[in-house]
Motif scaffolding. Structure first.
Motif, mmCIF file in Angstrom:
data_model
loop_
_atom_site.group_PDB
_atom_site.id
_atom_site.type_symbol
_atom_site.label_atom_id
_atom_site.label_comp_id
_atom_site.label_asym_id
_atom_site.label_seq_id
_atom_site.Cartn_x
_atom_site.Cartn_y
_atom_site.Cartn_z
ATOM 1 N N TYR A 92 27.540 49.515 48.541
ATOM 2 C CA TYR A 92 27.806 48.092 48.737
ATOM 3 C C TYR A 92 26.538 47.434 49.245
ATOM 4 N N PHE B 156 27.895 42.949 46.340
ATOM 5 C CA PHE B 156 28.056 43.772 45.144
ATOM 6 C C PHE B 156 28.520 45.175 45.498
ATOM 7 N N LYS B 157 29.136 45.830 44.513
ATOM 8 C CA LYS B 157 29.564 47.223 44.650
ATOM 9 C C LYS B 157 29.172 47.992 43.401
ATOM 10 N N GLU C 242 35.966 43.282 49.283
ATOM 11 C CA GLU C 242 36.373 43.532 47.893
ATOM 12 C C GLU C 242 37.571 42.686 47.489
ATOM 13 N N SER D 212 36.192 41.490 43.982
ATOM 14 C CA SER D 212 36.504 41.867 42.599
ATOM 15 C C SER D 212 37.997 41.978 42.363
ATOM 16 N N SER D 213 38.799 41.913 43.426
ATOM 17 C CA SER D 213 40.246 42.043 43.294
ATOM 18 C C SER D 213 40.916 40.731 43.641
ATOM 19 N N ASN D 214 41.602 40.148 42.666
ATOM 20 C CA ASN D 214 42.337 38.900 42.892
ATOM 21 C C ASN D 214 43.810 39.058 42.528
ATOM 22 N N LYS E 203 29.574 45.458 40.357
ATOM 23 C CA LYS E 203 30.663 44.486 40.373
ATOM 24 C C LYS E 203 30.398 43.495 41.497
ATOM 25 N N LYS E 204 30.504 42.212 41.182
ATOM 26 C CA LYS E 204 30.333 41.210 42.228
ATOM 27 C C LYS E 204 31.633 41.088 43.022
ATOM 28 N N LEU E 205 31.486 40.980 44.334
ATOM 29 C CA LEU E 205 32.648 40.919 45.214
ATOM 30 C C LEU E 205 32.949 39.469 45.615
ATOM 31 N N SER F 267 29.833 51.693 41.850
ATOM 32 C CA SER F 267 30.756 52.805 42.080
ATOM 33 C C SER F 267 30.076 54.163 42.114
ATOM 34 N N ALA G 260 30.579 37.933 50.055
ATOM 35 C CA ALA G 260 31.818 37.865 49.281
ATOM 36 C C ALA G 260 32.683 36.672 49.686
#
Length: 270
Positions: A132, A141-142, A215, A165-167, A161-163, A144, A242
């Motif tokens: 991260y 960002f993350k 995240e 990332s979970s909506n 992945k830009k944070l 993996s 984020a």
């Protein structure tokens, strides 16, 4: 106050990310073998992995010519560090108890502090290879599965992945400590349950709790138990990147760093 020269934030953060990765490799060398555990002055465990990671980070960050305040080098007098307008805040192995338990929930934390504010940060998870990072004007960002070979900051950002990332729609989620719990935290969770109805409580070790909020996997992380500045500084920058924040519970304002007493007040990440 001593004025320090301007820096290229992209260059120094590229160094910090690569350094966190190498420190993680040093930690894994110990993690994969039988190891001894000593006791620090505050009774928390100290392992060879802490020391080796500290040495790797000190060597890697030295090329930036920015002072370093590390958990393993915490005895720098306040009279000296209060003159720093910019420095690295480092926890070579955050979550030593999780390391000792061998559950993988420990991290390498590196934050860049300017005038008491965490402006950029890196959190690396050695066991999973997750990286991260948060950088001003770019975001959080993350990656993996981080690979340090033949890349650089722009390529890392392109592959990340830009944070947040979970909506996804889900039950209101609260993240808490796996190894440090308090009655005050339990009471706060009861208040959240009364406000939101059903809540989901996720336990996690180390600074990964802050990362879950960054995240978007969790909504809030209340911490009503002792922590030190190096426990939160890197995660704070990632959370800000984020669009989140870490609030000092006693003031209601964002957390600040390089206080004379490096003990954090209680805080809430949301």
């Amino acid at each position: 106050m001593r004025i320090q020269p301007e820096i290229c934030i992209n260059e120094v953060m590229e160094t910090a990310i690569a350094t966190a990765y190498r420190a993680g490799l040093e930690i894994l060398k110990v993690y994969d073998t039988p190891f001894d555990v000593e006791q620090k002055e505050d009774t928390s465990p100290l392992t060879l992995a802490d020391r080796n990671a500290h040495e790797e980070i000190a060597a890697g960050l030295s090329q930036t010519q920015i002072p370093i305040l590390s958990e393993e080098g915490r005895k720098i007098p306040f009279a000296e560090r209060k003159e720093w307008t910019r420095f690295w805040m480092v926890d070579p192995l955050d979550g030593t108890k999780e390391f000792v338990k061998r559950n993988g929930e420990f991290t390498v934390n590196i934050a860049l502090i300017e005038n008491g504010i965490s402006v950029a940060g890196v959190i690396y998870v050695p066991v999973t290879g997750v990286m991260y990072f948060g950088i001003p004007e770019k975001g959080a960002f993350k990656i993996s599965k981080f690979n340090n070979q033949g890349a650089g900051l722009e390529k890392w950002i392109a592959s990340a992945k830009k944070l947040p990332s979970s909506n996804q729609s889900r039950v209101y989620t609260v993240v808490g400590s796996r190894s440090h719990k308090s009655l005050e935290t339990a009471d706060f969770m009861d208040e959240l349950s009364a406000e939101h109805g059903e809540i989901n409580i996720v336990s996690m070790g180390s600074s990964l709790k802050i990362c879950l909020v960054a995240e978007g996997v969790a909504d809030i992380y209340p911490r009503f138990a002792p922590t030190m500045e190096w426990d939160t500084a890197a995660g704070h920058a990632i959370a800000k990147g984020a669009g989140k924040e870490i609030y000092d519970h006693s003031t209601g304002k964002p957390m600040v760093y390089n206080k004379e007493n490096l003990l954090n007040n209680w805080f809430i990440v949301k």
